[in-house]
Design a protein around this motif. Structure first.
Motif, PDB file in Angstrom:
ATOM      1  N   GLU A 286       0.827  -1.208   0.000  1.00 42.71           N
ATOM      2  CA  GLU A 286       0.000   0.000   0.000  1.00 42.71           C
ATOM      3  C   GLU A 286       0.865   1.264   0.000  1.00 42.71           C
ATOM      4  O   GLU A 286       1.823   1.366   0.756  1.00 42.71           O
ATOM      5  CB  GLU A 286      -0.933   0.012   1.202  1.00 42.71           C
ATOM      6  N   GLY A 287       0.496   2.198  -0.873  1.00 38.68           N
ATOM      7  CA  GLY A 287       1.197   3.473  -0.939  1.00 38.68           C
ATOM      8  C   GLY A 287       2.373   3.506  -1.878  1.00 38.68           C
ATOM      9  O   GLY A 287       2.963   4.572  -2.102  1.00 38.68           O
ATOM     10  N   ALA A 288       2.759   2.357  -2.442  1.00 39.57           N
ATOM     11  CA  ALA A 288       3.867   2.347  -3.407  1.00 39.57           C
ATOM     12  C   ALA A 288       3.516   3.243  -4.590  1.00 39.57           C
ATOM     13  O   ALA A 288       2.362   3.315  -5.012  1.00 39.57           O
ATOM     14  CB  ALA A 288       4.145   0.923  -3.880  1.00 39.57           C
ATOM     15  N   LEU A 289       4.508   3.924  -5.120  1.00 42.84           N
ATOM     16  CA  LEU A 289       4.320   4.862  -6.223  1.00 42.84           C
ATOM     17  C   LEU A 289       5.085   4.378  -7.442  1.00 42.84           C
ATOM     18  O   LEU A 289       6.242   3.943  -7.326  1.00 42.84           O
ATOM     19  CB  LEU A 289       4.820   6.256  -5.836  1.00 42.84           C
ATOM     20  N   MET A 290       4.452   4.449  -8.623  1.00 43.62           N
ATOM     21  CA  MET A 290       5.129   4.005  -9.832  1.00 43.62           C
ATOM     22  C   MET A 290       4.655   4.803 -11.045  1.00 43.62           C
ATOM     23  O   MET A 290       3.571   5.378 -11.043  1.00 43.62           O
ATOM     24  CB  MET A 290       4.897   2.501 -10.055  1.00 43.62           C
ATOM     25  N   THR A 291       5.475   4.815 -12.078  1.00 42.26           N
ATOM     26  CA  THR A 291       5.129   5.491 -13.325  1.00 42.26           C
ATOM     27  C   THR A 291       4.256   4.576 -14.167  1.00 42.26           C
ATOM     28  O   THR A 291       4.483   3.375 -14.239  1.00 42.26           O
ATOM     29  CB  THR A 291       6.399   5.847 -14.107  1.00 42.26           C
ATOM     30  N   GLN A 292       3.247   5.172 -14.828  1.00 42.67           N
ATOM     31  CA  GLN A 292       2.313   4.411 -15.652  1.00 42.67           C
ATOM     32  C   GLN A 292       1.990   5.190 -16.935  1.00 42.67           C
ATOM     33  O   GLN A 292       2.129   6.416 -16.983  1.00 42.67           O
ATOM     34  CB  GLN A 292       1.002   4.171 -14.902  1.00 42.67           C
ATOM     35  N   THR A 293       1.556   4.452 -17.959  1.00 42.37           N
ATOM     36  CA  THR A 293       0.957   5.087 -19.138  1.00 42.37           C
ATOM     37  C   THR A 293      -0.540   4.826 -19.190  1.00 42.37           C
ATOM     38  O   THR A 293      -1.273   5.525 -19.883  1.00 42.37           O
ATOM     39  CB  THR A 293       1.561   4.545 -20.450  1.00 42.37           C
ATOM     40  N   PHE A 294      -0.991   3.811 -18.445  1.00 43.89           N
ATOM     41  CA  PHE A 294      -2.383   3.359 -18.545  1.00 43.89           C
ATOM     42  C   PHE A 294      -2.812   2.793 -17.207  1.00 43.89           C
ATOM     43  O   PHE A 294      -2.117   1.950 -16.635  1.00 43.89           O
ATOM     44  CB  PHE A 294      -2.489   2.285 -19.634  1.00 43.89           C
ATOM     45  N   ILE A 295      -3.946   3.254 -16.698  1.00 40.47           N
ATOM     46  CA  ILE A 295      -4.512   2.718 -15.458  1.00 40.47           C
ATOM     47  C   ILE A 295      -5.928   2.232 -15.757  1.00 40.47           C
ATOM     48  O   ILE A 295      -6.698   2.920 -16.435  1.00 40.47           O
ATOM     49  CB  ILE A 295      -4.507   3.783 -14.343  1.00 40.47           C
ATOM     50  N   ALA A 296      -6.232   1.042 -15.291  1.00 40.55           N
ATOM     51  CA  ALA A 296      -7.522   0.412 -15.595  1.00 40.55           C
ATOM     52  C   ALA A 296      -8.631   1.060 -14.784  1.00 40.55           C
ATOM     53  O   ALA A 296      -9.089   0.522 -13.782  1.00 40.55           O
ATOM     54  CB  ALA A 296      -7.453  -1.084 -15.322  1.00 40.55           C
ATOM     55  N   ALA A 297      -9.043   2.231 -15.244  1.00 38.67           N
ATOM     56  CA  ALA A 297     -10.112   2.965 -14.562  1.00 38.67           C
ATOM     57  C   ALA A 297     -11.169   3.361 -15.582  1.00 38.67           C
ATOM     58  O   ALA A 297     -10.861   3.600 -16.748  1.00 38.67           O
ATOM     59  CB  ALA A 297      -9.538   4.201 -13.885  1.00 38.67           C
ATOM     60  N   PRO A 298     -12.437   3.422 -15.171  1.00 38.26           N
ATOM     61  CA  PRO A 298     -13.502   3.802 -16.106  1.00 38.26           C
ATOM     62  C   PRO A 298     -13.427   5.286 -16.459  1.00 38.26           C
ATOM     63  O   PRO A 298     -12.699   6.052 -15.830  1.00 38.26           O
ATOM     64  CB  PRO A 298     -14.781   3.488 -15.326  1.00 38.26           C
ATOM     65  N   GLY A 299     -14.196   5.649 -17.477  1.00 42.95           N
ATOM     66  CA  GLY A 299     -14.278   7.060 -17.838  1.00 42.95           C
ATOM     67  C   GLY A 299     -14.259   7.293 -19.334  1.00 42.95           C
ATOM     68  O   GLY A 299     -15.184   7.870 -19.892  1.00 42.95           O
ATOM     69  N   LEU A 300     -13.205   6.829 -20.011  1.00 45.88           N
ATOM     70  CA  LEU A 300     -13.098   7.036 -21.454  1.00 45.88           C
ATOM     71  C   LEU A 300     -13.693   5.825 -22.175  1.00 45.88           C
ATOM     72  O   LEU A 300     -13.302   4.691 -21.896  1.00 45.88           O
ATOM     73  CB  LEU A 300     -11.637   7.223 -21.843  1.00 45.88           C
ATOM     74  N   PRO A 301     -14.643   6.020 -23.095  1.00 44.09           N
ATOM     75  CA  PRO A 301     -15.325   4.886 -23.724  1.00 44.09           C
ATOM     76  C   PRO A 301     -14.404   3.862 -24.364  1.00 44.09           C
ATOM     77  O   PRO A 301     -14.606   2.664 -24.196  1.00 44.09           O
ATOM     78  CB  PRO A 301     -16.228   5.557 -24.766  1.00 44.09           C
ATOM     79  N   ARG A 302     -13.371   4.305 -25.091  1.00 43.96           N
ATOM     80  CA  ARG A 302     -12.521   3.300 -25.750  1.00 43.96           C
ATOM     81  C   ARG A 302     -11.717   2.498 -24.739  1.00 43.96           C
ATOM     82  O   ARG A 302     -11.413   1.327 -24.956  1.00 43.96           O
ATOM     83  CB  ARG A 302     -11.628   3.942 -26.803  1.00 43.96           C
ATOM     84  N   ARG A 303     -11.375   3.135 -23.588  1.00 48.05           N
ATOM     85  CA  ARG A 303     -10.696   2.382 -22.544  1.00 48.05           C
ATOM     86  C   ARG A 303     -11.656   1.377 -21.912  1.00 48.05           C
ATOM     87  O   ARG A 303     -11.294   0.222 -21.655  1.00 48.05           O
ATOM     88  CB  ARG A 303     -10.175   3.338 -21.471  1.00 48.05           C
ATOM     89  N   GLU A 304     -12.890   1.787 -21.661  1.00 47.09           N
ATOM     90  CA  GLU A 304     -13.878   0.875 -21.072  1.00 47.09           C
ATOM     91  C   GLU A 304     -14.160  -0.305 -22.005  1.00 47.09           C
ATOM     92  O   GLU A 304     -14.310  -1.443 -21.550  1.00 47.09           O
ATOM     93  CB  GLU A 304     -15.156   1.640 -20.767  1.00 47.09           C
ATOM     94  N   ARG A 305     -14.254  -0.018 -23.298  1.00 43.60           N
ATOM     95  CA  ARG A 305     -14.503  -1.104 -24.256  1.00 43.60           C
ATOM     96  C   ARG A 305     -13.380  -2.123 -24.203  1.00 43.60           C
ATOM     97  O   ARG A 305     -13.609  -3.335 -24.146  1.00 43.60           O
ATOM     98  CB  ARG A 305     -14.614  -0.540 -25.682  1.00 43.60           C
ATOM     99  N   PHE A 306     -12.135  -1.634 -24.201  1.00 38.88           N
ATOM    100  CA  PHE A 306     -10.981  -2.528 -24.142  1.00 38.88           C
ATOM    101  C   PHE A 306     -11.008  -3.364 -22.873  1.00 38.88           C
ATOM    102  O   PHE A 306     -10.819  -4.596 -22.915  1.00 38.88           O
ATOM    103  CB  PHE A 306      -9.691  -1.705 -24.214  1.00 38.88           C
ATOM    104  N   LEU A 307     -11.231  -2.731 -21.730  1.00 42.13           N
ATOM    105  CA  LEU A 307     -11.237  -3.456 -20.461  1.00 42.13           C
ATOM    106  C   LEU A 307     -12.351  -4.491 -20.416  1.00 42.13           C
ATOM    107  O   LEU A 307     -12.148  -5.637 -19.983  1.00 42.13           O
ATOM    108  CB  LEU A 307     -11.379  -2.472 -19.296  1.00 42.13           C
ATOM    109  N   ASN A 308     -13.551  -4.116 -20.874  1.00 48.55           N
ATOM    110  CA  ASN A 308     -14.674  -5.055 -20.869  1.00 48.55           C
ATOM    111  C   ASN A 308     -14.435  -6.216 -21.820  1.00 48.55           C
ATOM    112  O   ASN A 308     -14.725  -7.379 -21.497  1.00 48.55           O
ATOM    113  CB  ASN A 308     -15.961  -4.328 -21.253  1.00 48.55           C
TER     114      ASN A 308
END
Length: 416
Positions: A286-308
């Motif tokens: 818990e609390g670890a910090l890291m660099t990312q380009t993509f986080i699996a979170a809802p919001g953008l339709p094309r991201r949601e489509r990919f995740l689903n």
């Protein structure tokens, strides 16, 4: 009809339009060329090299799954002018020797026209010379070592990358650490190619910010107890621990800190988002910090489509490493669009290289970014610093460290 369903339908129509447009353009060019190969050569072979077993399988498997998803989508609307894309998959097992051996198989036996792969920097660095010599384009969706896209002069290089480069990842992370007041850094790096590259790059980036590590610990893979090294780091005055390793050793650091009662945050690259770390370290992560380009979170339709679609296709409630899957998925489309842009019946490596670099391929609205011209003769890295975000482990999953990044992610980033 839901927004996600609508986006999925639009995506299929877009692929069908791409196939039709490519077929029309290619048919005219093909009149002056030899006919497309027959029989077994009707498929277009794309190599994939990934650690599918062993300690690095955490991100090798989701990378392959993302690649497979995209290939299946493209083939479902006709592939390349009726020719299906065929994946030739090799497991490098996280081993340098195995990576070299399977690369030779792809190039000499399987005759792939391009390849996607490598999650371990050390493996990639040993294999890229084979792709370069064979003039076969390689797109790297996972490995982050700076040398991968710096090994050859950019204009001559057949090595492309859609994952972030440590040369931008670490400066971005260090800027965040300075903002947080975490300037007394202890470096923990394994003795693999990844660990060595990360260690050297971290020293350089810290020096550029007039900092230096207060403690350094190097260790072999398989090290399970880090308390001695952590005790030394704490005694040296460290207020954060920066790690460069991809396996369970990351968890050993977190667990060791917890057992010592030391609350200094653990920071590093995207390996801190892997299940080997989060699931093994549990609450110590818990609390670890890291660099990312993509986080699996809802919001953008094309991201949601990919995740689903991923969860449905692979019957998984959670993607082990979402960033690996998303970058693998986007890499396929960049390669497919470059294939159509070649108007080449035989799909040669040099023609694909030129197409990838030219900017003539269609703009791709991916799940990680919007790719307008991801590559050029001067640049083989598709990700720039403006596309990066800081993730943090919260309640056992990676979330946005800053609410502002969650809002920013609703509009896809483009390469600067």
């Amino acid at each position: 009809m839901s927004q996600v369903t609508t986006i999925r339908a639009v995506n299929v129509r877009f692929l069908m339009g791409l196939a039709l447009a490519g077929a029309m353009a290619w048919s005219g060019a093909a009149q002056a060329q030899a006919p497309a190969p027959s029989g077994a050569q009707q498929t277009i072979r794309i190599g994939v090299v990934a650690p599918l077993t062993g300690g690095s399988a955490d991100f090798g498997v989701p990378m392959l799954n993302g690649i497979q998803m995209a290939i299946d989508e493209v083939n479902s609307v006709g592939g390349y002018v009726g020719r299906r894309f065929e994946l030739v998959v090799k497991d490098d097992k996280g081993s340098v020797d195995e990576a070299v051996a399977v690369t030779k198989e792809l190039l000499e036996k399987d005759k792939v026209v391009a390849a996607l792969g490598f999650c371990n920097t050390g493996n990639a660095m040993k294999a890229i010379e084979l792709f370069q010599a064979a003039k076969v384009p390689l797109i790297v969706p996972c490995a982050t070592g700076p040398g991968i896209t710096a090994q050859y002069p950019p204009a001559e290089s057949y090595i492309f990358r859609t994952s972030m480069n440590d040369a931008i990842q670490l400066p971005f992370l260090v800027k965040d650490l300075i903002k947080r007041g975490l300037t007394k850094v202890a470096i923990f790096a394994d003795d693999t190619g990844f660990g060595e590259a990360g260690y050297q790059e971290a020293r350089k980036v810290l020096a550029a910010n007039k900092l230096q590590p207060v403690s350094v610990a190097r260790f072999p893979l398989g090290t399970k107890d880090m308390k001695a090294q952590l005790t030394q780091a704490r005694a040296a005055g460290a207020n954060t621990v920066m790690t460069f390793t991809v396996g369970p050793e990351n968890a050993a650091v977190a667990i060791g800190k917890k057992e010592l009662g030391w609350e200094a945050p653990q920071v590093g690259g995207w390996a801190l988002s892997f299940p080997f770390f989060i699931n093994t370290a549990k609450d110590a992560a818990e609390g670890a910090l890291m660099t990312q380009t993509f986080i699996a979170a809802p919001g953008l339709p094309r991201r949601e489509r990919f995740l689903n679609d991923y969860r449905k296709k692979f019957k998984s409630d959670r993607i082990p490493v979402p960033m690996a899957a998303a970058q693998g998925y986007d890499s396929v489309y960049l390669l497919v669009y470059a294939t159509f842009a070649t108007k080449d019946a035989q799909i040669s490596g040099p023609a694909l290289k030129t197409s990838l670099e030219s900017g003539k391929a269609r703009v791709h609205y991916g799940v990680v970014a919007t790719y307008e011209r991801p590559f050029s003769p001067e640049s083989k890295d598709a990700v720039t610093e403006n596309m990066l975000i800081i993730g943090t482990v919260k309640n056992g999953v990676v979330q946005f460290a800053y609410p502002a990044d969650a809002l920013r992610s609703l509009s896809m980033q483009r390469k600067l």
